[in-house]
Design an enzyme around this catalytic site. Structure first.
Site, PDB file in Angstrom:
ATOM      1  N   ASP A  13      30.211 -43.154  20.885  1.00 51.50           N
ATOM      2  CA  ASP A  13      31.139 -43.161  22.215  1.00 51.50           C
ATOM      3  C   ASP A  13      31.399 -41.712  22.224  1.00 51.50           C
ATOM      4  O   ASP A  13      32.425 -41.199  22.939  1.00 51.50           O
ATOM      5  CB  ASP A  13      32.359 -43.871  21.967  1.00 51.50           C
ATOM      6  CG  ASP A  13      31.921 -45.328  21.939  1.00 51.50           C
ATOM      7  OD1 ASP A  13      31.182 -45.982  22.481  1.00 51.50           O
ATOM      8  OD2 ASP A  13      32.960 -45.838  20.845  1.00 51.50           O
ATOM      9  N   LYS A  16      27.538 -39.391  24.789  1.00 54.40           N
ATOM     10  CA  LYS A  16      26.111 -39.042  24.989  1.00 54.40           C
ATOM     11  C   LYS A  16      25.356 -39.195  26.160  1.00 54.40           C
ATOM     12  O   LYS A  16      24.617 -38.467  26.555  1.00 54.40           O
ATOM     13  CB  LYS A  16      25.296 -39.776  23.829  1.00 54.40           C
ATOM     14  CG  LYS A  16      25.853 -39.598  22.467  1.00 54.40           C
ATOM     15  CD  LYS A  16      25.052 -40.283  21.485  1.00 54.40           C
ATOM     16  CE  LYS A  16      25.377 -41.719  21.719  1.00 54.40           C
ATOM     17  NZ  LYS A  16      26.880 -42.025  21.100  1.00 54.40           N
ATOM     18  N   GLY A  40      26.916 -48.426  24.855  1.00 50.17           N
ATOM     19  CA  GLY A  40      27.555 -48.502  26.261  1.00 50.17           C
ATOM     20  C   GLY A  40      27.452 -47.085  26.620  1.00 50.17           C
ATOM     21  O   GLY A  40      28.315 -46.021  25.964  1.00 50.17           O
ATOM     22  N   HIS A  41      26.594 -46.515  27.453  1.00 48.58           N
ATOM     23  CA  HIS A  41      26.667 -45.003  27.999  1.00 48.58           C
ATOM     24  C   HIS A  41      27.395 -44.912  29.269  1.00 48.58           C
ATOM     25  O   HIS A  41      26.680 -45.855  30.290  1.00 48.58           O
ATOM     26  CB  HIS A  41      25.474 -44.331  27.796  1.00 48.58           C
ATOM     27  CG  HIS A  41      25.012 -44.548  26.599  1.00 48.58           C
ATOM     28  ND1 HIS A  41      24.810 -43.408  25.784  1.00 48.58           N
ATOM     29  CD2 HIS A  41      24.484 -45.722  25.693  1.00 48.58           C
ATOM     30  CE1 HIS A  41      24.109 -43.659  24.624  1.00 48.58           C
ATOM     31  NE2 HIS A  41      23.966 -44.795  24.613  1.00 48.58           N
ATOM     32  N   GLN A 225      24.901 -45.157  19.462  1.00 46.48           N
ATOM     33  CA  GLN A 225      25.824 -45.259  18.518  1.00 46.48           C
ATOM     34  C   GLN A 225      25.935 -43.679  17.743  1.00 46.48           C
ATOM     35  O   GLN A 225      25.747 -42.919  18.552  1.00 46.48           O
ATOM     36  CB  GLN A 225      25.544 -46.229  17.463  1.00 46.48           C
ATOM     37  CG  GLN A 225      25.758 -47.563  17.928  1.00 46.48           C
ATOM     38  CD  GLN A 225      24.614 -48.124  18.494  1.00 46.48           C
ATOM     39  OE1 GLN A 225      23.544 -48.039  18.060  1.00 46.48           O
ATOM     40  NE2 GLN A 225      24.787 -49.185  19.251  1.00 46.48           N
TER      41      GLN A 225
HETATM   42  P1  GDP Z   1      28.438 -42.598  24.853  1.00 41.56           P
HETATM   43  O1  GDP Z   1      28.286 -43.862  24.142  1.00 41.56           O
HETATM   44  O2  GDP Z   1      28.048 -41.703  23.726  1.00 41.56           O
HETATM   45  O3  GDP Z   1      27.594 -42.394  25.941  1.00 41.56           O
HETATM   46  O4  GDP Z   1      29.979 -42.495  25.237  1.00 41.56           O
HETATM   47  P2  GDP Z   1      30.649 -43.260  26.447  1.00 41.56           P
HETATM   48  O5  GDP Z   1      30.086 -43.346  27.719  1.00 41.56           O
HETATM   49  O6  GDP Z   1      31.049 -44.700  25.730  1.00 41.56           O
HETATM   50  O7  GDP Z   1      32.085 -42.557  26.379  1.00 41.56           O
HETATM   51  C1  GDP Z   1      32.130 -41.391  27.022  1.00 41.56           C
HETATM   52  C2  GDP Z   1      33.000 -41.589  28.166  1.00 41.56           C
HETATM   53  O8  GDP Z   1      33.686 -40.362  28.411  1.00 41.56           O
HETATM   54  C3  GDP Z   1      32.550 -41.802  29.419  1.00 41.56           C
HETATM   55  O9  GDP Z   1      33.403 -42.681  30.133  1.00 41.56           O
HETATM   56  C4  GDP Z   1      32.251 -40.500  29.960  1.00 41.56           C
HETATM   57  O10 GDP Z   1      32.215 -40.514  31.599  1.00 41.56           O
HETATM   58  C5  GDP Z   1      33.476 -39.833  29.564  1.00 41.56           C
HETATM   59  N1  GDP Z   1      33.267 -38.381  29.207  1.00 41.56           N
HETATM   60  C6  GDP Z   1      31.951 -37.834  28.825  1.00 41.56           C
HETATM   61  N2  GDP Z   1      32.288 -36.463  28.665  1.00 41.56           N
HETATM   62  C7  GDP Z   1      33.760 -36.202  29.068  1.00 41.56           C
HETATM   63  C8  GDP Z   1      34.432 -34.971  28.994  1.00 41.56           C
HETATM   64  O11 GDP Z   1      33.966 -34.125  28.475  1.00 41.56           O
HETATM   65  N3  GDP Z   1      35.708 -35.284  29.264  1.00 41.56           N
HETATM   66  C9  GDP Z   1      36.170 -36.537  29.654  1.00 41.56           C
HETATM   67  N4  GDP Z   1      37.534 -36.630  30.160  1.00 41.56           N
HETATM   68  N5  GDP Z   1      35.482 -37.525  29.836  1.00 41.56           N
HETATM   69  C10 GDP Z   1      34.097 -37.352  29.379  1.00 41.56           C
END
Ligand code: GDP
Length: 429
Positions: A13, A16, A40-41, A225
């Site tokens: 989370d 990525k 979940g991305h 992950q």
């Molecule tokens: P992943 O599993 O690593 O892809 O991460 P997730 O998608 O679960 O969580 C990332 C969340 O943070 C998503 O809702 C993105 O839109 C949001 N996000 C990503 N980068 C940033 C950031 O720099 N700032 C903020 N506020 N949200 C971000």
């Protein structure tokens, strides 16, 4: 022949999805190499917000070929639903391919995931209940069904293997868990449907990736992950059942380490974790609650509240060590805007003794107390910043201190969920 890996440096989370989407503008191909729909991305574009579970985050760029590599376990029902959703929003999925070697998540895997978690009672691992762990167990137990087998459903070999596997699973389901058996006919019918819908998408993807590389195009390897959930390097047994770290990238898509020219670690500016397991810098106070609400730290896949902690530089250093990151992306710096004091965990202590490394033992890590360094917060917001010069001095000090503590350079800072809300200190691609 440049292949670039993007890997979660913490417990997943980290953002990525945004990072892969951002980099995919210059890529020809994006490949998922491990995990399943337990990931979940979230990607935000002009077309709105997209939650992707199996489909690589590059799908939102029309020039990108997306591949689900052999190291991923695929629930075809989820994949078909995700493809239908994308199509209904105008995203073409005809350029999405699944490795014929990828293992399938069968209905009995999902059932067993839930039954096993129920049987663990208070020692539950906190799995997402999507059948990912049981599918990997069958892969290593030589009982798995691979995507390529959907081409030959009427063969004697397939039928007898499926029958034998279901008999074996039903013994466990009925005798150990006391639940009704799964039906061979129903599972077989599902396979027939999957085969009709997915035939065009199942391919020898290793060959496709090598061809792309030999033509000199960029290939992005998208980790799901994070390293601290890695089956080997994470907080075992509170880990995922695959290898999100760099070792998984080669085997999960049939690439040599020599093909991978850069390895980018994605770190959040603080820590989060979903499910059980030790987390030394976890916050159990109102600051943690405020951070969770401000950042809306709730799972994309499960909706569960994520546990919140300060940035853990000991864990970060370990992650840099096992992955050999050539650059880092620091995401969600904007979430820390307005907090008067920001802490970084710079060491651990157990019973007054210093622990200077990330312990292999989950029970030892569970007893570790964080040693914090406190830095001043900042008043001027970093949200939406696109240049280093827009960041307040305190935020720059924080970024530089993380870099120093984990021992790898930060090349990109993300200051918001949108593509443009990004500071590129040094281009990654
Ligand atoms: P992943 O599993 O690593 O892809 O991460 P997730 O998608 O679960 O969580 C990332 C969340 O943070 C998503 O809702 C993105 O839109 C949001 N996000 C990503 N980068 C940033 C950031 O720099 N700032 C903020 N506020 N949200 C971000």
């Amino acid at each position: 022949m440049p292949a670039h890996a993007v890997i979660g440096g913490q417990w997943g989370d980290e953002g990525k999805g945004k990072v892969v989407d951002f980099l995919a503008e210059k890529a020809h191909c994006v490949v998922r190499y491990q995990g399943g729909n337990n990931a979940g991305h979230t990607v935000v574009t002009q077309k709105g917000e997209f939650s992707l579970h199996l489909v690589p985050s590059g799908i939102l760029w029309p020039q990108v070929t997306c591949i689900i590599g052999n190291g991923v376990v695929v629930d075809p029902d989820v994949l078909i639903e995700e493809m239908d959703n994308l199509e209904s929003r105008g995203i073409d999925t005809s350029r999405l391919y699944v490795s014929e070697r990828a293992h399938l998540i069968m209905p009995y895997h999902i059932l067993l995931d839930r039954l096993e978690e129920r049987a663990r009672g208070s020692e539950a691992l906190g799995t997402t209940g999507r059948g990912v762990g049981p599918a990997y167990t069958d892969k290593t137990g030589r009982m798995g069904i691979r995507a390529g087998e959907l081409f030959d459903l009427s063969s004697e070999d397939f039928l007898s293997r499926l029958k034998r596997t279901i008999e074996f699973k039903n013994n466990i389901i009925t005798k150990i868990h006391g639940e009704p058996p799964v039906s061979l006919e129903e599972v077989y019918d599902k396979c027939l449907n999957w085969s009709q819908r997915l035939k065009h998408h199942i391919r020898p993807t290793e060959l496709m990736v090598h061809k792309t590389l030999s033509q000199g195009h960029n290939v992005l390897l998208e980790g799901a992950q994070g390293t601290l959930l890695d089956l080997d390097h994470g907080t075992y047994p509170y880990v995922t059942s695959s290898s999100p770290s760099i070792g998984g990238a080669g085997t999960g898509m049939g690439l040599s380490p020599r093909d991978i020219t850069s390895i980018t670690g994605v770190f959040k500016a603080y820590s989060t974790r979903v499910g059980s397991g030790p987390m030394a810098s976890e916050m159990h106070d109102s600051t943690g609650d405020a951070l969770r609400e401000k950042a809306w730290e709730y799972g994309v896949t499960t909706g569960r509240a994520r546990r919140i902690g300060w940035f853990d530089a000991v864990a970060g250093r370990y992650s840099v060590l096992v992955n050999g990151f050539t650059s880092l992306v620091l995401t969600r710096l904007d979430v820390l805007d307005g907090f008067p004091c920001i802490k970084i965990c710079v060491g651990y202590e157990v019973d007054g003794d210093a622990v200077d490394h990330f312990p292999a033992s989950a029970s030892l890590l569970g007893r570790c107390r964080p040693v914090y360094e406190e830095l001043p917060g900042w008043e001027v917001p970093t949200a939406n910043a696109t240049q280093m010069s827009q960041l307040p001095r305190e935020a720059v000090t924080y970024v530089r201190r993380i870099e120093e503590l984990v021992g790898s350079p930060i090349h990109v800072i993300s200051t918001g969920p949108r593509r443009g809300e990004t500071i590129v200190i040094k281009p990654i691609l």
